[in-house]
Design a protein around this motif. Structure first.
Motif, PDB file in Angstrom:
ATOM      1  N   UNK A  36       0.807  -1.227   0.000  1.00 60.29           N
ATOM      2  CA  UNK A  36       0.000   0.000   0.000  1.00 60.29           C
ATOM      3  C   UNK A  36       0.838   1.275   0.000  1.00 60.29           C
ATOM      4  N   UNK A  37       2.146   1.136   0.055  1.00 64.07           N
ATOM      5  CA  UNK A  37       3.042   2.287   0.083  1.00 64.07           C
ATOM      6  C   UNK A  37       3.298   2.763  -1.349  1.00 64.07           C
ATOM      7  N   UNK A  38       2.952   4.024  -1.677  1.00 61.77           N
ATOM      8  CA  UNK A  38       3.113   4.503  -3.059  1.00 61.77           C
ATOM      9  C   UNK A  38       4.562   4.631  -3.531  1.00 61.77           C
ATOM     10  N   UNK A  39       5.526   4.562  -2.624  1.00 60.24           N
ATOM     11  CA  UNK A  39       6.924   4.584  -3.063  1.00 60.24           C
ATOM     12  C   UNK A  39       7.497   3.181  -3.220  1.00 60.24           C
ATOM     13  N   UNK A  40       6.790   2.180  -2.719  1.00 56.97           N
ATOM     14  CA  UNK A  40       7.227   0.786  -2.850  1.00 56.97           C
ATOM     15  C   UNK A  40       6.287   0.026  -3.788  1.00 56.97           C
ATOM     16  N   UNK A  41       5.033  -0.075  -3.405  1.00 54.66           N
ATOM     17  CA  UNK A  41       4.017  -0.681  -4.257  1.00 54.66           C
ATOM     18  C   UNK A  41       3.983  -2.193  -4.236  1.00 54.66           C
ATOM     19  N   UNK A  42       3.126  -2.752  -5.066  1.00 54.18           N
ATOM     20  CA  UNK A  42       2.983  -4.195  -5.138  1.00 54.18           C
ATOM     21  C   UNK A  42       4.275  -4.841  -5.638  1.00 54.18           C
ATOM     22  N   UNK A  43       4.497  -6.082  -5.208  1.00 52.82           N
ATOM     23  CA  UNK A  43       5.719  -6.752  -5.667  1.00 52.82           C
ATOM     24  C   UNK A  43       5.554  -7.244  -7.109  1.00 52.82           C
ATOM     25  N   UNK A  44       6.666  -7.659  -7.678  1.00 53.68           N
ATOM     26  CA  UNK A  44       6.689  -8.064  -9.081  1.00 53.68           C
ATOM     27  C   UNK A  44       5.843  -9.320  -9.321  1.00 53.68           C
ATOM     28  N   UNK A  45       5.776 -10.210  -8.333  1.00 56.42           N
ATOM     29  CA  UNK A  45       4.900 -11.377  -8.469  1.00 56.42           C
ATOM     30  C   UNK A  45       3.464 -10.935  -8.772  1.00 56.42           C
ATOM     31  N   UNK A  46       2.969 -10.004  -7.964  1.00 59.20           N
ATOM     32  CA  UNK A  46       1.583  -9.560  -8.094  1.00 59.20           C
ATOM     33  C   UNK A  46       1.370  -8.725  -9.361  1.00 59.20           C
ATOM     34  N   UNK A  47       2.342  -7.917  -9.731  1.00 60.88           N
ATOM     35  CA  UNK A  47       2.249  -7.130 -10.967  1.00 60.88           C
ATOM     36  C   UNK A  47       2.201  -8.057 -12.173  1.00 60.88           C
ATOM     37  N   UNK A  48       3.026  -9.087 -12.141  1.00 62.88           N
ATOM     38  CA  UNK A  48       3.040 -10.058 -13.237  1.00 62.88           C
ATOM     39  C   UNK A  48       1.694 -10.782 -13.328  1.00 62.88           C
ATOM     40  N   UNK A  49       1.186 -11.219 -12.200  1.00 60.91           N
ATOM     41  CA  UNK A  49      -0.071 -11.975 -12.165  1.00 60.91           C
ATOM     42  C   UNK A  49      -1.277 -11.122 -12.597  1.00 60.91           C
ATOM     43  N   UNK A  50      -1.353  -9.897 -12.111  1.00 61.10           N
ATOM     44  CA  UNK A  50      -2.559  -9.087 -12.301  1.00 61.10           C
ATOM     45  C   UNK A  50      -2.468  -8.072 -13.437  1.00 61.10           C
ATOM     46  N   UNK A  51      -1.253  -7.767 -13.923  1.00 61.42           N
ATOM     47  CA  UNK A  51      -1.119  -6.800 -15.018  1.00 61.42           C
ATOM     48  C   UNK A  51      -0.410  -7.401 -16.242  1.00 61.42           C
ATOM     49  N   UNK A  52       0.818  -7.859 -16.074  1.00 60.04           N
ATOM     50  CA  UNK A  52       1.614  -8.281 -17.233  1.00 60.04           C
ATOM     51  C   UNK A  52       1.007  -9.485 -17.952  1.00 60.04           C
ATOM     52  N   UNK A  53       0.704 -10.554 -17.237  1.00 62.97           N
ATOM     53  CA  UNK A  53       0.178 -11.761 -17.892  1.00 62.97           C
ATOM     54  C   UNK A  53      -1.146 -11.511 -18.608  1.00 62.97           C
ATOM     55  N   UNK A  54      -2.130 -10.867 -17.968  1.00 63.15           N
ATOM     56  CA  UNK A  54      -3.382 -10.606 -18.698  1.00 63.15           C
ATOM     57  C   UNK A  54      -3.188  -9.676 -19.907  1.00 63.15           C
ATOM     58  N   UNK A  55      -2.359  -8.669 -19.734  1.00 62.92           N
ATOM     59  CA  UNK A  55      -2.115  -7.693 -20.802  1.00 62.92           C
ATOM     60  C   UNK A  55      -1.440  -8.350 -22.013  1.00 62.92           C
ATOM     61  N   UNK A  56      -0.407  -9.130 -21.755  1.00 61.93           N
ATOM     62  CA  UNK A  56       0.318  -9.760 -22.861  1.00 61.93           C
ATOM     63  C   UNK A  56      -0.479 -10.913 -23.472  1.00 61.93           C
ATOM     64  N   UNK A  57      -1.263 -11.610 -22.673  1.00 64.41           N
ATOM     65  CA  UNK A  57      -2.117 -12.683 -23.211  1.00 64.41           C
ATOM     66  C   UNK A  57      -3.142 -12.101 -24.181  1.00 64.41           C
ATOM     67  N   UNK A  58      -3.718 -10.967 -23.818  1.00 64.24           N
ATOM     68  CA  UNK A  58      -4.706 -10.313 -24.685  1.00 64.24           C
ATOM     69  C   UNK A  58      -4.077  -9.822 -25.992  1.00 64.24           C
TER      70      UNK A  58
END
Length: 104
Positions: A36-58
């Protein structure tokens, strides 16, 4: 594969939008204290799962770098990351240490 600094900016802005809208959830089994920290943010595992994989699959199933640059780019800079690292912390470090003469 490689990305430009503009790609890095685009990536961070997209991830921030997803995160602010609650579309990048923390892992309940292994919570990230900086999620929840805007200078740290979600980890790469979660970014990959929720953003990168769906985006690139589409887009057809390629890497995010090839999705942005279908012909590929010759790398001037190489960065590695820790999967548990916060994404905003990572992008900030990459930007700060990016060599002035490097293009990709």
């Amino acid at each position: 594969w490689c990305v430009t600094r503009g790609d890095l900016d685009f990536f961070e802005a997209e991830v921030q939008q997803y995160w602010k809208r609650g579309l990048i959830a923390d892992n309940l089994e292994r919570p990230n204290p900086g999620h929840e920290n805007p200078t740290i943010g979600p980890n790469i595992y979660q970014v990959c799962k929720h953003y990168i994989k769906p985006c690139t699959a589409a887009a057809g199933g390629m890497s995010w770098a090839l999705m942005r640059n279908p012909d590929g780019l010759v790398c001037d800079v190489f960065a590695t990351h820790c999967w548990a690292e916060g994404v905003f912390e990572f992008t900030c470090k990459v930007r700060r240490l990016w060599p002035k003469k490097a293009r990709h």
